[in-house]
Design a protein around this motif. Structure first.
Motif, PDB file in Angstrom:
ATOM      1  N   MET A 196      31.550 107.444  16.756  1.00 25.30           N
ATOM      2  CA  MET A 196      31.578 106.406  15.737  1.00 25.30           C
ATOM      3  C   MET A 196      32.915 106.371  14.998  1.00 25.30           C
ATOM      4  O   MET A 196      33.466 105.289  14.752  1.00 25.30           O
ATOM      5  N   VAL A 197      33.436 107.549  14.636  1.00 25.22           N
ATOM      6  CA  VAL A 197      34.706 107.587  13.901  1.00 25.22           C
ATOM      7  C   VAL A 197      35.842 107.075  14.781  1.00 25.22           C
ATOM      8  O   VAL A 197      36.698 106.303  14.329  1.00 25.22           O
ATOM      9  N   THR A 198      35.864 107.495  16.048  1.00 27.62           N
ATOM     10  CA  THR A 198      36.904 107.025  16.971  1.00 27.62           C
ATOM     11  C   THR A 198      36.851 105.508  17.131  1.00 27.62           C
ATOM     12  O   THR A 198      37.880 104.823  17.116  1.00 27.62           O
ATOM     13  N   ARG A 199      35.637 104.978  17.255  1.00 33.58           N
ATOM     14  CA  ARG A 199      35.459 103.534  17.403  1.00 33.58           C
ATOM     15  C   ARG A 199      35.956 102.787  16.171  1.00 33.58           C
ATOM     16  O   ARG A 199      36.671 101.786  16.277  1.00 33.58           O
TER      17      ARG A 199
ATOM     18  N   GLY B 156      39.117 100.252  15.802  1.00 37.79           N
ATOM     19  CA  GLY B 156      38.944  98.899  15.302  1.00 37.79           C
ATOM     20  C   GLY B 156      39.868  98.581  14.144  1.00 37.79           C
ATOM     21  O   GLY B 156      40.334  97.445  13.999  1.00 37.79           O
ATOM     22  N   ALA B 157      40.135  99.578  13.280  1.00 38.09           N
ATOM     23  CA  ALA B 157      41.028  99.357  12.146  1.00 38.09           C
ATOM     24  C   ALA B 157      42.489  99.286  12.574  1.00 38.09           C
ATOM     25  O   ALA B 157      43.301  98.625  11.909  1.00 38.09           O
ATOM     26  N   PHE B 158      42.823  99.970  13.662  1.00 35.04           N
ATOM     27  CA  PHE B 158      44.205  99.972  14.166  1.00 35.04           C
ATOM     28  C   PHE B 158      44.188  99.596  15.646  1.00 35.04           C
ATOM     29  O   PHE B 158      44.347 100.450  16.526  1.00 35.04           O
ATOM     30  N   PRO B 159      43.990  98.324  15.937  1.00 29.32           N
ATOM     31  CA  PRO B 159      43.814  97.889  17.337  1.00 29.32           C
ATOM     32  C   PRO B 159      45.053  98.079  18.202  1.00 29.32           C
ATOM     33  O   PRO B 159      44.937  98.175  19.421  1.00 29.32           O
ATOM     34  N   ASP B 160      46.228  98.150  17.584  1.00 32.31           N
ATOM     35  CA  ASP B 160      47.463  98.298  18.358  1.00 32.31           C
ATOM     36  C   ASP B 160      47.876  99.761  18.493  1.00 32.31           C
ATOM     37  O   ASP B 160      49.001 100.052  18.939  1.00 32.31           O
ATOM     38  N   ALA B 161      47.006 100.689  18.107  1.00 32.86           N
ATOM     39  CA  ALA B 161      47.339 102.112  18.141  1.00 32.86           C
ATOM     40  C   ALA B 161      46.496 102.838  19.179  1.00 32.86           C
ATOM     41  O   ALA B 161      45.439 102.358  19.597  1.00 32.86           O
ATOM     42  N   GLN B 162      46.989 103.999  19.565  1.00 34.88           N
ATOM     43  CA  GLN B 162      46.235 104.904  20.441  1.00 34.88           C
ATOM     44  C   GLN B 162      45.528 105.921  19.558  1.00 34.88           C
ATOM     45  O   GLN B 162      46.173 106.712  18.874  1.00 34.88           O
ATOM     46  N   VAL B 163      44.205 105.882  19.554  1.00 36.95           N
ATOM     47  CA  VAL B 163      43.414 106.812  18.729  1.00 36.95           C
ATOM     48  C   VAL B 163      42.872 107.923  19.613  1.00 36.95           C
ATOM     49  O   VAL B 163      42.184 107.657  20.602  1.00 36.95           O
ATOM     50  N   ASP B 164      43.220 109.153  19.272  1.00 33.54           N
ATOM     51  CA  ASP B 164      42.735 110.322  20.007  1.00 33.54           C
ATOM     52  C   ASP B 164      41.819 111.139  19.112  1.00 33.54           C
ATOM     53  O   ASP B 164      42.037 111.233  17.895  1.00 33.54           O
ATOM     54  N   SER B 165      40.805 111.719  19.712  1.00 33.57           N
ATOM     55  CA  SER B 165      39.899 112.594  18.966  1.00 33.57           C
ATOM     56  C   SER B 165      39.561 113.804  19.820  1.00 33.57           C
ATOM     57  O   SER B 165      39.484 113.714  21.048  1.00 33.57           O
ATOM     58  N   TYR B 166      39.382 114.927  19.170  1.00 32.04           N
ATOM     59  CA  TYR B 166      39.077 116.167  19.887  1.00 32.04           C
ATOM     60  C   TYR B 166      38.380 117.127  18.931  1.00 32.04           C
ATOM     61  O   TYR B 166      38.595 117.091  17.719  1.00 32.04           O
TER      62      TYR B 166
END
Length: 401
Positions: A234-237, A241-251
């Motif tokens: 949920m947080v990654t999603r 969504g808040a930064f559509p032009d960024a690469q969001v990584d989670s681990y």
């Protein structure tokens, strides 16, 4: 019930009569139970120390790290990222969230300018990473409004500043002309031998002289393990969504994520300690069996007379075995008391101040329970052989003996 009580009284009386032999045989059992209890307790200490050390480094289970990078090369607004993370944390009722920024740089400490490790962190970072402030305090929410920004340092920095306590209000000059005030000191083996400074994110960038636009934080969140995967998704999603032009990584970064794959890293040490104590316990049990059999051989006439006066085989069997059980329980209690005393006087008062975990209990209660249970089991097993010898003696032969 009366028969059981009478058998117990007889067992205690026999222990008193043969107390010299019993004491000789039970010394080994007491030492063995003490060794076993100490091994179990030390296993807990090793495990607790390892876990706390890993939690200080990577966070408590389950801690996730979320980072966002622009695909176009321009840095993402760090303040906007933190504000979005705070909104997400409030939306999903995530109690612990902290931005974490690792910054190097040159810091003016008194008359000396030196390289240092500067970390920009939030208020919740202390709980998430088991940070123990040994002098002064950690950050609070109102610190963000202070004109003189607060900073927490390690003992190495305090020594360079020439102050003995945070109560003396040491200060650090910032490149932008402001003055940071030291409000807390961390004296931990993890942060020794190098200057470490912790500050709120904006202050950390000012201390290190880094461009805030390029001081990209990682968002850490500590969530319940049972809902870890769902929260990560949920947080990654939402960040994507808040930064559509960024690469969001989670681990997931805490130690428990690796335990499932590699197993408990302290298990090997615990197995070695238990193996050693098991050998000692076996030797103590063999010594007890040997002396118990000799003692029964010398009591053949007495046992024959008891049989002649109507004592049943079961009464004789249980009585002889109970003598061993009562003796080993007493020896076990003595052994456990010695370990608890040593734990208190030597470990808690002498060693813990040197760096063992602060959450260490006064004594692992379950270690004492294990020691007492093993002492009882050893007594029952060791008492079976002399009890069998006692019941196999014929009444007429025993009287003639």
């Amino acid at each position: 019930m009366r028969v059981i009580a009478a058998t117990f009284v007889e067992a205690v009386a026999q222990l008193r009569i043969h107390r010299v032999r019993v004491m000789l045989s039970l010394v080994g059992v007491a030492v063995a139970v003490a060794a076993l209890t100490a091994s179990v307790a030390m296993g807990d200490i090793v495990r607790q120390t390892s876990i706390e050390s890993m939690e200080q480094s990577s966070g408590r289970p389950a801690t996730f790290g979320f980072s966002a990078y622009s695909l176009e090369g321009d840095p993402i607004d760090a303040d906007a990222l933190v504000e979005e993370a705070e909104a997400i944390a409030e939306r999903y009722d995530i109690r612990y969230m902290s931005p974490v920024t690792y910054l190097g740089g040159s810091v003016q400490l008194g008359d000396v300018r030196t390289d240092a490790q500067v970390m920009g962190v939030g208020v919740d970072y202390q709980a998430m990473h088991r940070v123990e402030v040994t002098d002064g305090r950690w950050f609070v929410e109102s610190d963000a409004e202070r004109l003189a920004p607060p900073v927490v340092v390690n003992q190495y920095v305090m020594d360079m500043l020439g102050f003995a306590s945070a109560a003396q209000h040491p200060t650090i000059a910032l490149p932008d002309g402001r003055t940071a005030v030291v409000v807390g000191v961390i004296d931990s083996p993890m942060y020794q031998g190098w200057p470490y400074l912790w500050a709120l994110p904006d202050t950390a960038a000012a201390i290190s002289g880094a461009d805030p636009a390029y001081a990209q934080p990682t968002i850490e969140m500590w969530v319940p393990e049972e809902s870890a995967d769902a929260v990560q998704t949920m947080v990654t999603r939402d960040l994507q969504g808040a930064f559509p032009d960024a690469q969001v990584d989670s681990y997931r970064q805490d130690y428990a994520a690796y335990f499932d794959e590699a197993g408990d890293p302290t298990a090997f040490v615990q197995q070695i300690l238990l193996g050693i104590s098991g050998v000692v316990l076996l030797l103590g049990a063999l010594s007890l069996v040997n002396i118990a059999v000799i003692t029964v051989r010398h009591r053949v006439r007495e046992l024959g007379i008891r049989r002649a006066f109507g004592a049943s085989l079961s009464r004789v069997f249980v009585g002889v075995m109970l003598e061993s059980v009562v003796g080993t329980v007493v020896a076990g209690v003595v052994g456990i008391m010695v370990v608890v005393l040593a734990y208190r006087l030597l470990l808690v008062e002498q060693v813990i101040p040197l760096g063992l975990p602060g959450d260490l209990p006064a004594f692992p209660v379950w270690a004492a329970i294990v020691g007492l249970a093993v002492a009882t089991a050893v007594g029952a097993i060791a008492g079976i052989i002399p009890a069998v010898v006692a019941v196999r003696s014929k009444v007429i032969d025993a009287i003639r003996f």
